[in-house]
Design a protein around this motif. Sequence first.
Motif, PDB file in Angstrom:
ATOM      1  N   ALA A  64       0.858  -1.186   0.000  1.00 33.58           N
ATOM      2  CA  ALA A  64       0.000   0.000   0.000  1.00 33.58           C
ATOM      3  C   ALA A  64       0.891   1.232   0.000  1.00 33.58           C
ATOM      4  CB  ALA A  64      -0.936   0.011   1.205  1.00 33.58           C
ATOM      5  N   PHE A  65       0.585   2.161  -0.866  1.00 26.73           N
ATOM      6  CA  PHE A  65       1.350   3.394  -0.938  1.00 26.73           C
ATOM      7  C   PHE A  65       0.399   4.511  -1.345  1.00 26.73           C
ATOM      8  CE2 PHE A  65       1.612   1.315  -5.032  1.00 26.73           C
ATOM      9  CZ  PHE A  65       1.346   2.325  -5.937  1.00 26.73           C
ATOM     10  N   THR A  66       0.847   5.734  -1.101  1.00 22.99           N
ATOM     11  CA  THR A  66       0.040   6.903  -1.450  1.00 22.99           C
ATOM     12  C   THR A  66       0.552   7.499  -2.747  1.00 22.99           C
ATOM     13  OG1 THR A  66       1.470   8.306  -0.089  1.00 22.99           O
ATOM     14  CG2 THR A  66      -0.533   7.439   0.941  1.00 22.99           C
ATOM     15  N   ILE A  67      -0.376   8.014  -3.525  1.00 24.05           N
ATOM     16  CA  ILE A  67      -0.049   8.610  -4.807  1.00 24.05           C
ATOM     17  C   ILE A  67      -0.657   9.999  -4.865  1.00 24.05           C
ATOM     18  CG2 ILE A  67      -2.074   7.585  -5.932  1.00 24.05           C
ATOM     19  CD1 ILE A  67      -0.337   7.314  -8.466  1.00 24.05           C
ATOM     20  N   ALA A  68       0.068  10.944  -5.406  1.00 25.15           N
ATOM     21  CA  ALA A  68      -0.382  12.341  -5.449  1.00 25.15           C
ATOM     22  C   ALA A  68      -0.480  12.802  -6.891  1.00 25.15           C
ATOM     23  CB  ALA A  68       0.581  13.245  -4.677  1.00 25.15           C
ATOM     24  N   ASP A  69      -1.573  13.420  -7.206  1.00 24.63           N
ATOM     25  CA  ASP A  69      -1.790  14.029  -8.516  1.00 24.63           C
ATOM     26  C   ASP A  69      -1.344  15.483  -8.431  1.00 24.63           C
ATOM     27  OD1 ASP A  69      -2.741  15.199 -10.798  1.00 24.63           O
ATOM     28  OD2 ASP A  69      -4.823  15.184 -10.139  1.00 24.63           O
ATOM     29  N   VAL A  70      -0.130  15.763  -8.892  1.00 21.21           N
ATOM     30  CA  VAL A  70       0.405  17.125  -8.846  1.00 21.21           C
ATOM     31  C   VAL A  70      -0.163  17.911 -10.017  1.00 21.21           C
ATOM     32  CG1 VAL A  70       2.491  18.523  -8.847  1.00 21.21           C
ATOM     33  CG2 VAL A  70       2.482  16.277  -7.758  1.00 21.21           C
ATOM     34  N   ARG A  81      -2.551  -2.728 -13.749  1.00 23.69           N
ATOM     35  CA  ARG A  81      -2.064  -3.687 -12.748  1.00 23.69           C
ATOM     36  C   ARG A  81      -0.543  -3.732 -12.737  1.00 23.69           C
ATOM     37  NH1 ARG A  81      -3.904  -8.097  -9.925  1.00 23.69           N
ATOM     38  NH2 ARG A  81      -2.437  -9.821  -9.654  1.00 23.69           N
ATOM     39  N   GLU A  82       0.061  -3.829 -13.905  1.00 28.05           N
ATOM     40  CA  GLU A  82       1.518  -3.860 -13.985  1.00 28.05           C
ATOM     41  C   GLU A  82       2.127  -2.561 -13.461  1.00 28.05           C
ATOM     42  OE1 GLU A  82      -0.539  -4.601 -16.319  1.00 28.05           O
ATOM     43  OE2 GLU A  82      -0.245  -6.749 -16.673  1.00 28.05           O
ATOM     44  N   LEU A  83       1.462  -1.437 -13.779  1.00 25.85           N
ATOM     45  CA  LEU A  83       1.967  -0.145 -13.298  1.00 25.85           C
ATOM     46  C   LEU A  83       1.915  -0.081 -11.770  1.00 25.85           C
ATOM     47  CD1 LEU A  83       2.892   2.789 -13.706  1.00 25.85           C
ATOM     48  CD2 LEU A  83       0.475   3.415 -13.960  1.00 25.85           C
ATOM     49  N   ALA A  84       0.830  -0.562 -11.175  1.00 25.55           N
ATOM     50  CA  ALA A  84       0.696  -0.504  -9.720  1.00 25.55           C
ATOM     51  C   ALA A  84       1.780  -1.329  -9.036  1.00 25.55           C
ATOM     52  CB  ALA A  84      -0.693  -0.988  -9.305  1.00 25.55           C
ATOM     53  N   PHE A  85       2.076  -2.514  -9.569  1.00 24.44           N
ATOM     54  CA  PHE A  85       3.125  -3.333  -8.952  1.00 24.44           C
ATOM     55  C   PHE A  85       4.506  -2.726  -9.150  1.00 24.44           C
ATOM     56  CE2 PHE A  85      -0.058  -6.806  -9.041  1.00 24.44           C
ATOM     57  CZ  PHE A  85       0.067  -7.211  -7.730  1.00 24.44           C
ATOM     58  N   ALA A  86       4.729  -2.080 -10.293  1.00 21.87           N
ATOM     59  CA  ALA A  86       6.028  -1.440 -10.517  1.00 21.87           C
ATOM     60  C   ALA A  86       6.237  -0.273  -9.558  1.00 21.87           C
ATOM     61  CB  ALA A  86       6.128  -0.972 -11.966  1.00 21.87           C
ATOM     62  N   LEU A  87       5.197   0.518  -9.372  1.00 29.54           N
ATOM     63  CA  LEU A  87       5.308   1.627  -8.413  1.00 29.54           C
ATOM     64  C   LEU A  87       5.495   1.100  -6.999  1.00 29.54           C
ATOM     65  CD1 LEU A  87       2.507   3.993  -9.777  1.00 29.54           C
ATOM     66  CD2 LEU A  87       4.977   4.280 -10.023  1.00 29.54           C
ATOM     67  N   ALA A  88       4.765   0.024  -6.653  1.00 28.97           N
ATOM     68  CA  ALA A  88       4.900  -0.545  -5.313  1.00 28.97           C
ATOM     69  C   ALA A  88       6.311  -1.062  -5.074  1.00 28.97           C
ATOM     70  CB  ALA A  88       3.884  -1.661  -5.115  1.00 28.97           C
ATOM     71  N   LYS A  89       6.935  -1.618  -6.102  1.00 25.85           N
ATOM     72  CA  LYS A  89       8.301  -2.121  -5.948  1.00 25.85           C
ATOM     73  C   LYS A  89       9.272  -0.983  -5.658  1.00 25.85           C
ATOM     74  CE  LYS A  89      11.989  -4.502  -8.434  1.00 25.85           C
ATOM     75  NZ  LYS A  89      12.406  -5.120  -9.714  1.00 25.85           N
ATOM     76  N   GLU A 143      11.432  -0.418  -2.175  1.00 28.42           N
ATOM     77  CA  GLU A 143      12.887  -0.259  -2.131  1.00 28.42           C
ATOM     78  C   GLU A 143      13.280   1.035  -1.438  1.00 28.42           C
ATOM     79  OE1 GLU A 143      14.022  -0.465  -6.169  1.00 28.42           O
ATOM     80  OE2 GLU A 143      13.805  -2.658  -6.332  1.00 28.42           O
ATOM     81  N   TYR A 144      12.494   2.094  -1.650  1.00 25.08           N
ATOM     82  CA  TYR A 144      12.794   3.356  -0.967  1.00 25.08           C
ATOM     83  C   TYR A 144      12.592   3.212   0.536  1.00 25.08           C
ATOM     84  CZ  TYR A 144      11.751   7.849   1.108  1.00 25.08           C
ATOM     85  OH  TYR A 144      11.700   8.917   1.957  1.00 25.08           O
ATOM     86  N   ARG A 145      11.518   2.566   0.941  1.00 23.98           N
ATOM     87  CA  ARG A 145      11.245   2.410   2.371  1.00 23.98           C
ATOM     88  C   ARG A 145      12.311   1.572   3.050  1.00 23.98           C
ATOM     89  NH1 ARG A 145       4.731   1.081   2.121  1.00 23.98           N
ATOM     90  NH2 ARG A 145       4.028   3.219   1.646  1.00 23.98           N
ATOM     91  N   GLU A 146      12.821   0.569   2.361  1.00 25.96           N
ATOM     92  CA  GLU A 146      13.884  -0.239   2.945  1.00 25.96           C
ATOM     93  C   GLU A 146      15.160   0.563   3.105  1.00 25.96           C
ATOM     94  OE1 GLU A 146      14.225  -3.540   0.373  1.00 25.96           O
ATOM     95  OE2 GLU A 146      12.354  -4.519   1.035  1.00 25.96           O
ATOM     96  N   ALA A 147      15.429   1.453   2.160  1.00 25.32           N
ATOM     97  CA  ALA A 147      16.637   2.286   2.243  1.00 25.32           C
ATOM     98  C   ALA A 147      16.472   3.468   3.188  1.00 25.32           C
ATOM     99  CB  ALA A 147      17.018   2.787   0.847  1.00 25.32           C
TER     100      ALA A 147
END
Length: 493
Positions: free
Chosen positions: A194-200, A316-324, A328-332
């Motif tokens: 789960a992540f948040t997305i912002a429409d700038v 679906r593919e886009l959502a999983f790519a963004l989640a990945k 990785e950012y959260r782990e770092a």
Amino acid sequence: MHREKFKPLGGPDGGNGGRGGDVRLVVDPQVHTLLDFHFRPHANAGNGKPGMGDNRSGANGDDLELAIPDGTVILDENGAIVADMVGTGTTFVAAQGGRGGLGNAALASKARKAPGFALLGEPGQERELVLELKSVADVGLVGFPSAGKSSLVSVLSAAKPKIADYPFTTLAPNLGVVQTVPGRVGERLAAIDAFTIADVPGLIPGASEGRGLGLDFLRHIERCAVLAHVVDCATLEPDRDPVADIEVLEAELAAYQPALDDDHGLGDLAHRPRIIILNKTDIPEAADLADIVEADLAAFGWPIYRVSAVSREGLRELAFALAKQVREYREANPKQEARRAVIRPKAVDAAEFTVAPDPQVPGGFIVRGDRPERWIRQTQFDNDEAVGYLADRLNRLGVEDELMRLGAEPGAPVTVGDVSFDWEPTTPTGDDVPVTGRGTDIRLDRSDRIGATERRAARKLRREHHEEWDHLGGGGGDDRADDDHDVDGESGR
């Protein structure tokens, strides 16, 4: 003073006053806008209650807590950043309440057993602050106006942003929560993310210099960990193509320097992870354009995804790519916790005050320091005993010694806070001053009023003068009655 039967020497019993309440800003996850501050810009905490007799202290004023959304930046009236409110529960004291005054019971000492004065309470702090909300989102969608960013947010999450067929439909970022569904992606089983997305809102050339509403829009992506370029493949403008759009936006992102690099630690926008989203590929002409430019876009070195908010193709593919990338950012970068208050104790040998020549008054001096200025605010200047107590405190602090060292002359004007007075270096300290009436101080007794003894001596002198004048045969009637009347009337006053 305490007065009770069989207790003739009850002594002072005035209680202390209560302190004023603080105004605090607290990050609340249930608050998402600063709209309440727009309609109610002024906030006041509770007042402290005055002390009472029988050594009863006044109640403290109630603190006022104001809820603000996560990601709020607090600036002072000069535009300097005061606090960066990130993390649930982060607290900032916007205005501190004043200290309560001291009653005469707390001021009693061996030399002053029955003080006839009290110390005033200090006024609370008044500040003018600017609250600025910078959206806290994991993914920021950037692109030209009408690229379909709001449509993507509406289909990837449950958010319902405003969608229309004209530019700059979005005037404020729209936040949505994207939750990926477990399933097989490639050769592995994807986990729930789960992540948040912002429409700038849409960017245009020159946004980094303030053109359009660029600065208002760019500040909302300062905290985004991943930036996604949304490219409109179905644009009807002949002078635009996907490669040129991304190059223009990259130049604007590189030119814009976040003001909070040191605080959120994400670095410049030019170094954030990127994803390219080719939108509106359900239209045949847009799909053909995507086939043409995909090879050129691969030169950027970023993942490319074709999607359609209408047909839900590729979401679906886009959502999983963004989640990945978010994972990785959260782990770092571990999640930030609520920031604790930093206490910086004062050095033992720190100077309590400073004395400097007054640039506007010849021969004058200015005393600065937290303690002297606080004592000035606490003093009742219509009470001579309170003024004498202030003089004793300043003397014990070393102000008089410092004035003598700097060459101050007797009668030199000295300013402390908002009060100026004439310096008298020979004034004895409180331990050497004889006790007088409550509320008085013999050191400050400079009244020009004639006392009863002087009036009687003057009356006797005038009578002797009249008797001698009458003996010599001068004058007319006897005006002693008038003298007596005047003297008696004066003594009656």
